[in-house]
Design an enzyme around this catalytic site. Sequence first.
Site, short mmCIF file in Angstrom:
data_model
loop_
_atom_site.label_atom_id
_atom_site.label_comp_id
_atom_site.label_asym_id
_atom_site.label_seq_id
_atom_site.Cartn_x
_atom_site.Cartn_y
_atom_site.Cartn_z
N HIS A 127 1.94 3.21 25.35
CA HIS A 127 1.08 2.73 26.44
C HIS A 127 0.21 1.57 25.98
CE1 HIS A 127 1.27 7.06 28.22
NE2 HIS A 127 1.91 6.27 29.06
N GLU A 185 -4.69 11.90 31.44
CA GLU A 185 -5.01 10.50 31.72
C GLU A 185 -3.91 9.82 32.55
OE1 GLU A 185 -6.47 6.91 29.01
OE2 GLU A 185 -4.49 7.60 28.44
N ASP A 186 -2.66 10.28 32.40
CA ASP A 186 -1.56 9.51 32.98
C ASP A 186 -1.36 9.66 34.49
OD1 ASP A 186 -0.82 8.23 30.58
OD2 ASP A 186 0.06 10.10 29.88
N ASP A 200 3.93 18.25 28.93
CA ASP A 200 2.97 17.17 28.69
C ASP A 200 1.69 17.30 29.52
OD1 ASP A 200 4.13 15.11 26.80
OD2 ASP A 200 5.82 15.37 28.17
N CYS A 239 -5.77 9.97 26.10
CA CYS A 239 -4.79 10.69 26.96
C CYS A 239 -5.28 12.06 27.41
CB CYS A 239 -3.49 10.98 26.24
SG CYS A 239 -2.85 9.73 25.22
N ARG A 283 6.91 3.06 30.64
CA ARG A 283 6.46 3.96 31.70
C ARG A 283 5.98 3.24 32.96
NH1 ARG A 283 5.15 8.97 29.31
NH2 ARG A 283 6.81 9.34 27.80
N1 GLY Z 1 4.16 13.04 25.11
C1 GLY Z 1 3.33 12.16 25.83
C2 GLY Z 1 4.14 11.41 26.82
O1 GLY Z 1 5.17 10.98 26.44
O2 GLY Z 1 3.80 11.24 27.97
#
Ligand code: GLY
Length: 280
Positions: free
Chosen positions: A174, A79-80, A74, A259, A144
């Site tokens: 998200h 962005e995460d 991933d 993302c 998440r």
């Molecule tokens: N595949 C993107 C995520 O689940 O973080």
Amino acid sequence: MPSGKGAQGGHNSGLLTALTRQISPRIADCELTFQHREPIDLPLARHQHSAYCAALADLGVNVLNLPALPDHPDCVFVEDPAIVLDEVAILTRLGAESRRGESPSIADALRPYRELRFTEAPATLDGGDVMQIGKTLYVGRSRRTNFQGIQQLAQLVTPFGYWVTPVEIRNCLHLKTACTWIGDNTVLGNREWLDLDGFCGIEFLDAPEPHAANVLRVGDNLLMPSTYPKTQALLKSRGHAVRTVDISELIKAEAGVTCLSLIFNAPARNASDPASPPTP
Ligand code: GLY
């Protein structure tokens, strides 16, 4: 009322930098939460990612494309692991354990630009759950991002004058899958996927296509997937400058346009050496 330019609502001018990352050869093993696994055409996905980076560059953004992390399927979803504000960058403890190894290289890439702060266990927080409108950070409570993640984020950003507003979301990955800020005091969204209680004073524009709420504001432009013509037409009819990109292979990995980059106010630097001083 909050306002601002740029992708996340807090940018001041044209000095935008985007951190992106090349696609892992193992993207087919990516995390999937609300989608079924489909085969991903890796060369096509790479071509689409290059076109996405080119679109950002064409919109005047300085793009720093990091090398892929081959063991992190991933890793393209930069962005995460971080939330970059004008004053500070928050490195998140990612909600998916398989993704936590993505963070150190994002921290290294951001260090020349911002002071760094870190969230810690038991907090989990994904940048995809954080939508900035001016000095307010709306944060989705999701698969998440947990309560402690929201709480730690609030503790870290309050000294810089930010206000954190939790938002309940459902049936999507998200908060920014469910809604994104499009400027003019307006959020584009799918009201089936979130509670609107925290959004008083902000116009909520219903996306005509349920998966089309994720758009990326870059300066005065909106970048969005080419697969949602009704939403594109709606945004254009409201006077927005809309640019589309085909990210259909990346959507199979549960991606959106937000993302794939971390966009922040920063002067340009030498792309081959992110630690170099800003160019004049
Ligand atoms: N595949 C993107 C995520 O689940 O973080």
